[in-house]
Design a protein around this motif. Sequence first.
Motif, short mmCIF file in Angstrom:
data_model
loop_
_atom_site.label_atom_id
_atom_site.label_comp_id
_atom_site.label_asym_id
_atom_site.label_seq_id
_atom_site.Cartn_x
_atom_site.Cartn_y
_atom_site.Cartn_z
N PRO A 132 0.82 -1.21 0.00
CA PRO A 132 0.00 0.00 0.00
C PRO A 132 0.86 1.26 0.00
O PRO A 132 2.02 1.23 0.39
N ASN A 133 0.25 2.36 -0.46
CA ASN A 133 0.87 3.67 -0.29
C ASN A 133 2.18 3.81 -1.06
O ASN A 133 3.16 4.35 -0.55
N GLN A 134 2.20 3.34 -2.30
CA GLN A 134 3.44 3.43 -3.09
C GLN A 134 3.69 4.88 -3.53
O GLN A 134 2.78 5.55 -4.00
N ALA A 135 4.94 5.31 -3.38
CA ALA A 135 5.35 6.61 -3.91
C ALA A 135 6.12 6.39 -5.21
O ALA A 135 6.50 5.28 -5.54
N TYR A 136 6.34 7.48 -5.93
CA TYR A 136 6.94 7.40 -7.27
C TYR A 136 8.37 7.90 -7.26
O TYR A 136 8.64 9.00 -6.77
N GLY A 137 9.27 7.11 -7.80
CA GLY A 137 10.66 7.53 -7.89
C GLY A 137 11.03 7.86 -9.33
O GLY A 137 10.65 7.13 -10.25
#
Lengths: 218, 739
Positions: free
Chosen positions: B46-51
């Motif tokens: 859950p709650n993936q951020a973008y790199g």
Amino acid sequence: MPASDTPSVTRRSAMAGAAASAAAASLPPVALAQAPSAAAPAGALEAPVTATLSLTVNGEAQSLELDTRTTLLDALREHLHLTGTKKGCDHGQCGACTVILDGKRVYSCLTLAVMHEGDAVTTIEGLGRPDSLHPMQAAFVKHDGYQCGYCTPGQICASVAMLEEIKAGIPSHVTADLTAAAQTTAEEIRERMSGNICRCGAYSNILDAITEVAERQA
Amino acid sequence: MKFDTPAGANPIDQLKVVGQPLDRIDGPLKTTGTAPYAYERHDVAPNQAYGHVVGAGIARGRVTAMDIAAARAAAGVIAIVTTLDTPRLAKAKRNAAPLFGGAEIQHYHQAIAVVVAESFEQARAAAQLIRVSYAREPGRFDLAAAAGSAPLVGGDSEEGSGAPPEDRRGDFEGAFGAAPVRLDQTYTTPDESHAMMEPHASIAAWEGDRLTVWTSSQMIAWGKADLATTLGLPPEKVRLVSPYIGGGFGGKLFLRADAVLAALGARAAGRPVKVALTRPLVANNTTHRPATIQRIRIGAGRDGRITAIAHESTSGNLKDGKPETAVQQSKLLYAGANRLTAMRLAELDLPEGNAMRAPGEAPGLMALEIAMDEMAEKLGLDPVRFRILNDTQVDPEHPERPFSHRQLVECLSRGAERFGWSGRNPKPGERRDGRWLVGMGMAAGFRNNLLTKSAARVRLDREGIVTVETDMTDIGTGSYTIIAQTAAEMMGLPIDKVRVRLGDSDFPVSAGSGGQWGANNSTAGVYAACVKLREAVAQRLGFNSADAAFAEGMVRAGNRSAPLGQAAGEAGLVAEDGIEYGDLAKRYQQSTFAGHFVEVAVDAATGETRVRRMLAVCAAGRILNPKSARSQVIGAMTMGVGAALMEDLVVDKRLGFFVNHDLAGYEVPVHADIPHQEVIFLDEVDPVSSPMKAKGVGELGLCGVGAAIANAVYNATGIRVRDYPITLDKLLDRLPEMA
């Protein structure tokens, strides 16, 4: 997503913003010693400009609050979690992101989501499901018209819309007689499908799959 | 299971499921967009951020400063990890250049930062605000300029082709000098990009000190070990998951920056992070097939028999990189008593060169098989006849060592007959079809068969369903399907009673996908595990395992029989084993063979080359699934068209990078470039290779295609191009006069 205090923007300003970000993305981040420290592009330090968008995807009404820089492709993949539509290059060179928009095939990476208020999008998920394949999906399986599978949804969406283009009498670069009805020949299909790259090289099989569906439709 | 004597009769020989042209079992998922690829795993964390990865803007030198203040303050930014705040990460042995950390830059677009933000758009925008200052140093970017002083260096692609720095048999110089017919020519092949459709991508999530990475990797065990080394973690703390891979072709054999920066970004952000390399980063940030300069000398008697053959290749790479082993096939393909191979390696500051589909043989045969065509012409021999005349059934460098099975002659004669080779006009530039100059060309294909250990676990449940688990990958090769076919055959089940789970480092370690070793070895590992499961089933049922027959979901021994699922009981049965090889590969040379035939048409006015017909005849052991194997071959033939006619990573020799680093500039074949392709598999079983009696085929299909096209262009136009790709500018000023 941060909340927005800008509920809608005009289509024109959204496009201008996207063009600026696309241009910046292509520049390597090199600062020459004598260059003045560049000011941050307007808006980059602030909350993004967002817009509400309503569109129909695979027959279902969807309402999204999106950063206006969001492409139709990323709206599908990252916001609606319809990951069947693939990102291969993100700038219109490979065709993996092909979807059907109001009956016509488009590269969904080259169009901003906010440009599609009220539009109807069909993605690969809307054509068929594993237990109820669309005839084109079934033909791809039968003729092994794929290998790694990454370009496949785009190939299939493009194929389905492409056959409709021929039926509608739209000529291609290889159509010899512009006054006669376009034919579903191998040459026509190859030409019209050349915007969808398959690096695994399943072209010969994809042609067989499309030809079979076209003959069944005829 | 130790495999040290040639296979006898075994259950695979029934060929009820194995050897059948079945549709792929993953087909319905792939064609509906429901097969999940690395970047698409919204379901796993859950709650993936973008790199967003930033690549260096110089090829060699140092990063002197990075101003990240504006980026750090940008909306949505969670964390920024820069190469200056990160001590240089350990370099895993399979990487030539470090993937991240420290000020030093070894190649253009080497990763220097990852910006993590709430959204993709925010990460990308913030990354543009990073201001980087560099101290640029001069670098060496020109292979031709460096070739003259390049030292002799041996190498092994770890993908089936290797050669020492120099290898001599007999007296090459003496025999070549004395040969009445001689060829001495130099050929070049350019740098090439894998250009797989799915860019390198990873999602990383930490749970305490445990790291899970959903990624796109051909070799799970290599990736896991190398990620642990790079990050200084114990391997048992790292899990890699890669069930679907959007193409690899060697470009995803090795750990790359996407996985490393997703892990570092996730640690800095304190939440899962997903990273995909942007398409323009792929060519320079990751690996490529290195360019070569190849000199070939062949001496023969007037009877057409080769008496002397030398193949020398020069390639370039970073300091810790390896040579392109382009001479390898020349050690084994043709007879001749006096032989020389040599490889030279120039140190260059271009991005890392490494394996791409058929490393060694693909560029090596592009040169050798033009040379053979030229030599045949000098001898006044038909090119097919010349090759057949110089066939060998033993390793020419070690005549006591036979090939396990070698049907090159059959591939060539069958192909010639099928293709209508006798209708070829041996005099070039004579056949016209309107504005087109038409020609035929052929080449031999050769690629070794590699044996490497491979393990699997098989589970049987009370419903009689068999589930196979192995860290094997399916990069489009058909692994899912042939593994299911193998288990079905072994356990006496239809294929729909078998489930296959791949690409997880929690599963037993397999051969992985590379060097066309995947199919034979991974199925042999499944075979071994199934042999063990059959024994456990027989034991559970109280049957004598030697007598037990498995068919139609039943187990029978003597007059007793029971449904397979009954043996599983409530708890189920599990068996795990793998295949390991003895010294058969030392005693026998194991290789695969092909005859490639091509017809091209070259526009007499513009020099545009169109491929009209293609045929491959392959001898590659038992074909486990003729449908997916054929697809492997036609796909490779397509890549061969690219190599012959268009693919070329263009080097900026001043600044040191590949200029055409996207799919518009780096051209690969599209639908309009590819005609109908025909593939014939010779009926062959090779009991020396494994219990499956199979070999690889996915790279064989590429080996030789480029030269067959080059030879066809020569036959069509009379213009011999020795520098790939054969673009129209190389033909234009030499085309025959228009009639």
